[in-house]
Design a protein around this motif. Structure first.
Motif, PDB file in Angstrom:
ATOM      1  N   SER A  16       0.809  -1.223   0.000  1.00  0.00           N
ATOM      2  CA  SER A  16       0.000   0.000   0.000  1.00  0.00           C
ATOM      3  C   SER A  16       0.841   1.271   0.000  1.00  0.00           C
ATOM      4  N   LYS A  17       2.132   1.164   0.320  1.00  0.00           N
ATOM      5  CA  LYS A  17       3.035   2.316   0.300  1.00  0.00           C
ATOM      6  C   LYS A  17       3.769   2.427  -1.035  1.00  0.00           C
ATOM      7  N   ASN A  18       3.328   1.620  -2.008  1.00  0.00           N
ATOM      8  CA  ASN A  18       3.935   1.587  -3.341  1.00  0.00           C
ATOM      9  C   ASN A  18       5.377   1.083  -3.307  1.00  0.00           C
ATOM     10  N   GLU A  19       5.659   0.213  -2.346  1.00  0.00           N
ATOM     11  CA  GLU A  19       6.987  -0.390  -2.208  1.00  0.00           C
ATOM     12  C   GLU A  19       6.959  -1.811  -2.758  1.00  0.00           C
ATOM     13  N   SER A  20       8.030  -2.199  -3.436  1.00  0.00           N
ATOM     14  CA  SER A  20       8.150  -3.576  -3.926  1.00  0.00           C
ATOM     15  C   SER A  20       8.659  -4.470  -2.800  1.00  0.00           C
ATOM     16  N   PHE A  21       8.137  -5.646  -2.738  1.00  0.00           N
ATOM     17  CA  PHE A  21       8.604  -6.621  -1.741  1.00  0.00           C
ATOM     18  C   PHE A  21       8.294  -8.017  -2.235  1.00  0.00           C
ATOM     19  N   VAL A  22       8.943  -8.998  -1.642  1.00  0.00           N
ATOM     20  CA  VAL A  22       8.690 -10.402  -1.992  1.00  0.00           C
ATOM     21  C   VAL A  22       7.874 -11.020  -0.857  1.00  0.00           C
ATOM     22  N   PRO A  23       6.605 -11.290  -1.096  1.00  0.00           N
ATOM     23  CA  PRO A  23       5.740 -11.802  -0.027  1.00  0.00           C
ATOM     24  C   PRO A  23       6.126 -13.212   0.406  1.00  0.00           C
ATOM     25  N   VAL A  24       5.886 -13.463   1.676  1.00  0.00           N
ATOM     26  CA  VAL A  24       5.899 -14.824   2.221  1.00  0.00           C
ATOM     27  C   VAL A  24       4.491 -15.084   2.739  1.00  0.00           C
ATOM     28  N   GLY A  25       4.269 -16.228   3.344  1.00  0.00           N
ATOM     29  CA  GLY A  25       2.913 -16.561   3.765  1.00  0.00           C
ATOM     30  C   GLY A  25       2.249 -15.481   4.594  1.00  0.00           C
ATOM     31  N   GLU A  26       2.956 -14.975   5.583  1.00  0.00           N
ATOM     32  CA  GLU A  26       2.368 -14.015   6.518  1.00  0.00           C
ATOM     33  C   GLU A  26       2.118 -12.651   5.882  1.00  0.00           C
ATOM     34  N   THR A  27       2.862 -12.325   4.806  1.00  0.00           N
ATOM     35  CA  THR A  27       2.733 -10.995   4.205  1.00  0.00           C
ATOM     36  C   THR A  27       1.963 -10.999   2.889  1.00  0.00           C
ATOM     37  N   LEU A  28       1.334 -12.128   2.556  1.00  0.00           N
ATOM     38  CA  LEU A  28       0.470 -12.141   1.368  1.00  0.00           C
ATOM     39  C   LEU A  28      -0.623 -11.078   1.487  1.00  0.00           C
ATOM     40  N   LYS A  29      -1.060 -10.842   2.723  1.00  0.00           N
ATOM     41  CA  LYS A  29      -2.134  -9.868   2.963  1.00  0.00           C
ATOM     42  C   LYS A  29      -1.709  -8.444   2.635  1.00  0.00           C
ATOM     43  N   ASP A  30      -0.392  -8.199   2.508  1.00  0.00           N
ATOM     44  CA  ASP A  30       0.106  -6.847   2.256  1.00  0.00           C
ATOM     45  C   ASP A  30       0.198  -6.508   0.772  1.00  0.00           C
ATOM     46  N   ILE A  31      -0.111  -7.476  -0.101  1.00  0.00           N
ATOM     47  CA  ILE A  31      -0.058  -7.200  -1.538  1.00  0.00           C
ATOM     48  C   ILE A  31      -1.232  -6.296  -1.920  1.00  0.00           C
ATOM     49  N   ALA A  32      -0.887  -5.138  -2.478  1.00  0.00           N
ATOM     50  CA  ALA A  32      -1.924  -4.213  -2.940  1.00  0.00           C
ATOM     51  C   ALA A  32      -2.052  -4.237  -4.460  1.00  0.00           C
ATOM     52  N   ALA A  33      -0.963  -4.591  -5.135  1.00  0.00           N
ATOM     53  CA  ALA A  33      -0.981  -4.644  -6.605  1.00  0.00           C
ATOM     54  C   ALA A  33       0.119  -5.582  -7.079  1.00  0.00           C
ATOM     55  N   ILE A  34      -0.051  -6.098  -8.279  1.00  0.00           N
ATOM     56  CA  ILE A  34       0.934  -6.979  -8.905  1.00  0.00           C
ATOM     57  C   ILE A  34       1.287  -6.407 -10.275  1.00  0.00           C
ATOM     58  N   ASP A  35       2.565  -6.193 -10.488  1.00  0.00           N
ATOM     59  CA  ASP A  35       3.043  -5.651 -11.767  1.00  0.00           C
ATOM     60  C   ASP A  35       3.843  -6.737 -12.475  1.00  0.00           C
ATOM     61  N   ALA A  36       3.296  -7.256 -13.563  1.00  0.00           N
ATOM     62  CA  ALA A  36       3.955  -8.350 -14.291  1.00  0.00           C
ATOM     63  C   ALA A  36       4.668  -7.861 -15.544  1.00  0.00           C
ATOM     64  N   SER A  37       4.827  -6.537 -15.681  1.00  0.00           N
ATOM     65  CA  SER A  37       5.432  -5.988 -16.909  1.00  0.00           C
ATOM     66  C   SER A  37       6.913  -6.317 -17.027  1.00  0.00           C
ATOM     67  N   GLY A  38       7.542  -6.687 -15.907  1.00  0.00           N
ATOM     68  CA  GLY A  38       8.979  -6.962 -15.945  1.00  0.00           C
ATOM     69  C   GLY A  38       9.337  -8.396 -16.282  1.00  0.00           C
ATOM     70  N   ILE A  39       8.345  -9.222 -16.569  1.00  0.00           N
ATOM     71  CA  ILE A  39       8.637 -10.619 -16.922  1.00  0.00           C
ATOM     72  C   ILE A  39       9.367 -10.655 -18.266  1.00  0.00           C
ATOM     73  N   ASN A  40      10.433 -11.431 -18.323  1.00  0.00           N
ATOM     74  CA  ASN A  40      11.213 -11.557 -19.560  1.00  0.00           C
ATOM     75  C   ASN A  40      10.307 -12.072 -20.675  1.00  0.00           C
ATOM     76  N   PRO A  41      10.205 -11.317 -21.771  1.00  0.00           N
ATOM     77  CA  PRO A  41       9.304 -11.742 -22.867  1.00  0.00           C
ATOM     78  C   PRO A  41       9.713 -13.060 -23.506  1.00  0.00           C
ATOM     79  N   LEU A  42      10.971 -13.473 -23.324  1.00  0.00           N
ATOM     80  CA  LEU A  42      11.408 -14.756 -23.882  1.00  0.00           C
ATOM     81  C   LEU A  42      10.636 -15.923 -23.274  1.00  0.00           C
ATOM     82  N   LEU A  43      10.130 -15.720 -22.053  1.00  0.00           N
ATOM     83  CA  LEU A  43       9.356 -16.791 -21.418  1.00  0.00           C
ATOM     84  C   LEU A  43       8.109 -17.134 -22.218  1.00  0.00           C
ATOM     85  N   ARG A  44       7.601 -16.160 -22.969  1.00  0.00           N
ATOM     86  CA  ARG A  44       6.415 -16.405 -23.780  1.00  0.00           C
ATOM     87  C   ARG A  44       6.713 -17.357 -24.929  1.00  0.00           C
TER      88      ARG A  44
END
Length: 242
Positions: A16-44
């Motif tokens: 919610s503070k617009n900070e990036s973080f890597v969630p674990v079980g206890e902090t899944l509740k802190d996800i406010a948004a997911i940005d998938a634009s940085g995924i390597n396009p080669l994966l497609r």
């Protein structure tokens, strides 16, 4: 939820503070948004197959929290919380990936790692044991066997959800072979394995010992040897009395 793997692929989880973080079980509740634009396009361009040894969905009464949480020490209140967090996480993921499906068989594998691969890498989820059994040509060996032996660390109700012993038993029954399973421990709900093709199963621990003692390599090897020997002595005894 497989967030660590997703982050390694380039997915950003934002609080919610617009900070990036890597969630674990206890902090899944802190996800406010997911940005998938940085995924390597080669994966497609790369077909990815994810091997799963269970077919549980991500959420619900048969989901990752409900089925695997108790194994890790979660009480009923914690399980309900974690299931809600996973459900919210899946809803956020659906905003970027409308086709994602938390109810997909295997989405709940490894605490939701199946869901992450399914969603963020467009992987297909397939039975791991089926792939392994096919690659090892196990059926070629089983068809010439007298008795098939399988097993795992803990034989329980989850074994029938797609784990290796049941995959082995399925092939064995195609050739009408008897199947015995040996396991470090056996739970009450392991009885479901009988209907899945395992004719009889045996725990190998022979006395009251600590978990550390039971898992010592030499100790476990001797327990396995002694238990298997006695089972086959019994089989030979009955064969000789016919």
């Amino acid at each position: 939820g497989g967030c660590g793997a997703a982050a390694a692929l380039g997915v950003r989880f934002i609080n919610s503070k617009n900070e990036s973080f890597v969630p674990v079980g206890e902090t899944l509740k802190d996800i406010a948004a997911i940005d998938a634009s940085g995924i390597n396009p080669l994966l497609r361009e790369v077909p990815i197959v994810t091997m799963c040894d269970i077919d549980n969905p991500l959420c619900g009464p048969h989901g990752a929290s409900a089925v695997f949480g108790p194994q890790k020490g979660a009480d009923p209140a914690m399980i309900q919380q974690m299931d809600q967090w996973l459900s919210s996480y899946a809803a956020l993921a659906r905003k970027s990936f409308p086709e994602t499906n938390p109810a997909h068989a295997g989405a709940g594998a490894a605490g939701g790692l199946g869901f992450a691969f399914l969603t963020f890498s467009h992987a297909t989820l397939e039975s791991g044991v089926n792939i392994i059994l096919e690659e090892t040509h196990l059926s070629d060996y089983i068809k010439n066997a007298d008795i098939v032996i399988t097993g795992e660390g803990c034989l329980d109700g989850q074994t029938v959800m797609g784990k290796a012993p049941v995959g082995v038993a399925k092939i064995a029954k195609e050739f009408q072979k008897p199947v015995l399973a040996f396991s470090g421990c056996v739970t009450e709900d392991a009885k479901a394995c009988h209907a899945a093709g395992i004719d009889a199963f045996f725990p190998i621990v022979r006395g009251a010992v600590s978990l550390e003692e039971a898992m010592q390599t030499d100790h476990a090897k001797q327990n396995m040897t002694d238990t298997v020997e006695q089972v086959f002595r019994m089989l030979r005894t009955f064969q000789n009395t016919k």
